[in-house]
Design an enzyme around this catalytic site. Structure first.
Site, mmCIF file in Angstrom:
data_model
loop_
_atom_site.group_PDB
_atom_site.id
_atom_site.type_symbol
_atom_site.label_atom_id
_atom_site.label_comp_id
_atom_site.label_asym_id
_atom_site.label_seq_id
_atom_site.Cartn_x
_atom_site.Cartn_y
_atom_site.Cartn_z
ATOM 1 C CB THR A 288 -61.471 -65.388 -94.614
ATOM 2 O OG1 THR A 288 -62.591 -64.575 -94.973
ATOM 3 C CG2 THR A 288 -60.385 -64.526 -94.009
ATOM 4 C CD GLU A 289 -62.188 -60.890 -97.555
ATOM 5 O OE1 GLU A 289 -62.064 -60.447 -98.708
ATOM 6 O OE2 GLU A 289 -63.265 -60.856 -96.930
ATOM 7 N N GLY B 115 -61.290 -65.516 -102.532
ATOM 8 C CA GLY B 115 -62.042 -65.568 -103.772
ATOM 9 C C GLY B 115 -62.939 -66.767 -103.962
ATOM 10 C CE LYS B 116 -65.399 -69.424 -98.779
ATOM 11 N NZ LYS B 116 -64.577 -68.326 -98.219
ATOM 12 C CB THR B 117 -68.054 -65.380 -103.697
ATOM 13 O OG1 THR B 117 -68.405 -65.692 -102.349
ATOM 14 C CG2 THR B 117 -69.313 -64.994 -104.452
ATOM 15 C CE LYS C 235 -71.037 -66.875 -98.120
ATOM 16 N NZ LYS C 235 -69.619 -67.269 -98.245
ATOM 17 C CB SER D 214 -70.999 -62.408 -91.077
ATOM 18 O OG SER D 214 -69.747 -62.918 -91.501
ATOM 19 C CG ASP E 111 -69.307 -63.126 -100.893
ATOM 20 O OD1 ASP E 111 -68.890 -62.276 -101.709
ATOM 21 O OD2 ASP E 111 -68.648 -63.501 -99.907
ATOM 22 C CD GLU F 90 -69.043 -68.681 -101.461
ATOM 23 O OE1 GLU F 90 -68.378 -67.865 -100.799
ATOM 24 O OE2 GLU F 90 -69.680 -68.370 -102.477
ATOM 25 N N GLY F 91 -69.226 -72.348 -98.550
ATOM 26 C CA GLY F 91 -68.968 -72.179 -97.131
ATOM 27 C C GLY F 91 -68.598 -70.747 -96.792
ATOM 28 C CB ALA F 92 -68.552 -68.693 -94.106
ATOM 29 C CG LEU G 73 -59.079 -62.499 -114.064
ATOM 30 C CD1 LEU G 73 -60.398 -63.246 -114.178
ATOM 31 C CD2 LEU G 73 -58.336 -62.480 -115.382
#
Length: 241
Positions: A24-25, A27-29, A50, A54, A67, A129-131, A220
Site C-alpha cells: 500500500t502507499e 503509487g498505484k494510482t 476502482k 476506503s 484515487d 486498479e486494486g487496493a 517527482l
C-alpha cells in the site's frame, strides 16, 4: 533464477489490465493515471475502475475517493463516478474491515459485475486498479486477487522502489503467476529517492521480474498524469503512438 510463466486460466481481455501493487502507499494510482494518460496520448479511448476504495470523503454528491477521481479524470469515455468506484467507504482502513463496519459483504461477486460493465464499454485501454497488495482480504477467505483471476485479466505490477522492494516484487510476481495470470509488465515507481544503490536495485528487478519494464518513474515534485506518462512506455503492451 527467473520465475516460470504459467498459462492464464482464462483468455485475457484485450488491452484491459489489473493494476496491482507490491504494497500500500506505493503509487498505484499515480502510475495507473499515468498509463491512462499515455494511452490517451496514443489516441486510444480509455476507461478505468476502482471497484472498492476506503478512505473516502463525504461530498454533496456522496462518498468520493481521490484515487478513483484521479482515474476518472483520465478516462475519455463518459463514465459516472459510481461506475468507476461502486463500493466506497469512509474509514481509511483495510477495505474488508471498512465494508464490515458498513454492513456490506465484500465479495468477488459484488465487485465482478461493476468491473464487467466497465469492460463492456469497449474502451481501447482499460485499467482496473486494486487496493493495497495482491492478497488484500475480502469477505471470508476470498482476496482481491480473486477478482482478476475470475476475469482473466493480465496484471501490471507497480513496484514501490524502496528498501525491501526486490523481495516484495518477486513474491508478488510469483503469486500472480501461480494464480494463473499473465504478468504483462511492471513499473518501477521510486517512492524513496534516497534508496541506497538505486540503480543496482532497479537492475536487480529488471533481471529477475519475468515481464517487460514499462517505465522507471523518479520521485517527482508534481506527479501529474502527464509528468508520469513521460517516463512510461506502452509499446510492450502493443500500444504505439
Amino acid at each position: 533464477m527467473r520465475l516460470a510463466v504459467l498459462h492464464p486460466r482464462a483468455k485475457p481481455v484485450s488491452r484491459a489490465y489489473f493494476v496491482a501493487g507490491t504494497d500500500t502507499e506505493i503509487g498505484k494510482t499515480t502510475i495507473a493515471a499515468g498509463l491512462l494518460h499515455a494511452a490517451r496520448c496514443a489516441g486510444l479511448s480509455t476507461a478505468a475502475a476502482k471497484p472498492v476504495a476506503s478512505g473516502c470523503e463525504m461530498t454533496a454528491a456522496g462518498l468520493r475517493n481521490s484515487d478513483a477521481l484521479a482515474l476518472l479524470g483520465e478516462c475519455n469515455l463518459a463514465l459516472a463516478y459510481e461506475e468507476v468506484n461502486p463500493l466506497a467507504f469512509a474509514p481509511a482502513i483495510a477495505p474488508h474491515l471498512a465494508a464490515r463496519e458498513a454492513g456490506v459483504t465484500l465479495s468477488v461477486e459484488a465487485l465482478r459485475g461493476p468491473v464487467q460493465a466497465i469492460l463492456a464499454k469497449g474502451a481501447d485501454f482499460t485499467l482496473v486498479e486494486g487496493a493495497g497488495g495482491w492478497r488484500v482480504p475480502l469477505a471470508g477467505q476470498a482476496t482481491l486477487s480473486d477478482l482478476p483471476i475470475s476475469l482473466g485479466l493480465p496484471v501490471i505490477l507497480v513496484v514501490g522502489v524502496r528498501l525491501g522492494c526486490i523481495n516484495h516484487a518477486l513474491l508478488s510476481a510469483e503469486a500472480i503467476l501461480r494464480d494463473g495470470l499473465q504478468l504483462a509488465g511492471w513499473v518501477a515507481n521510486v517512492v524513496d529517492a534516497e534508496t541506497s544503490r538505486l540503480d543496482d536495485n532497479l537492475a536487480s528487478l529488471a533481471e529477475r521480474l519475468p515481464a517487460p519494464c514499462l517505465g522507471r518513474v523518479p520521485r517527482l515534485a508534481q506527479a501529474t498524469p502527464a509528468a508520469v506518462a513521460a517516463y512510461l512506455d506502452l509499446r510492450p503492451l502493443g500500444v504505439t503512438a
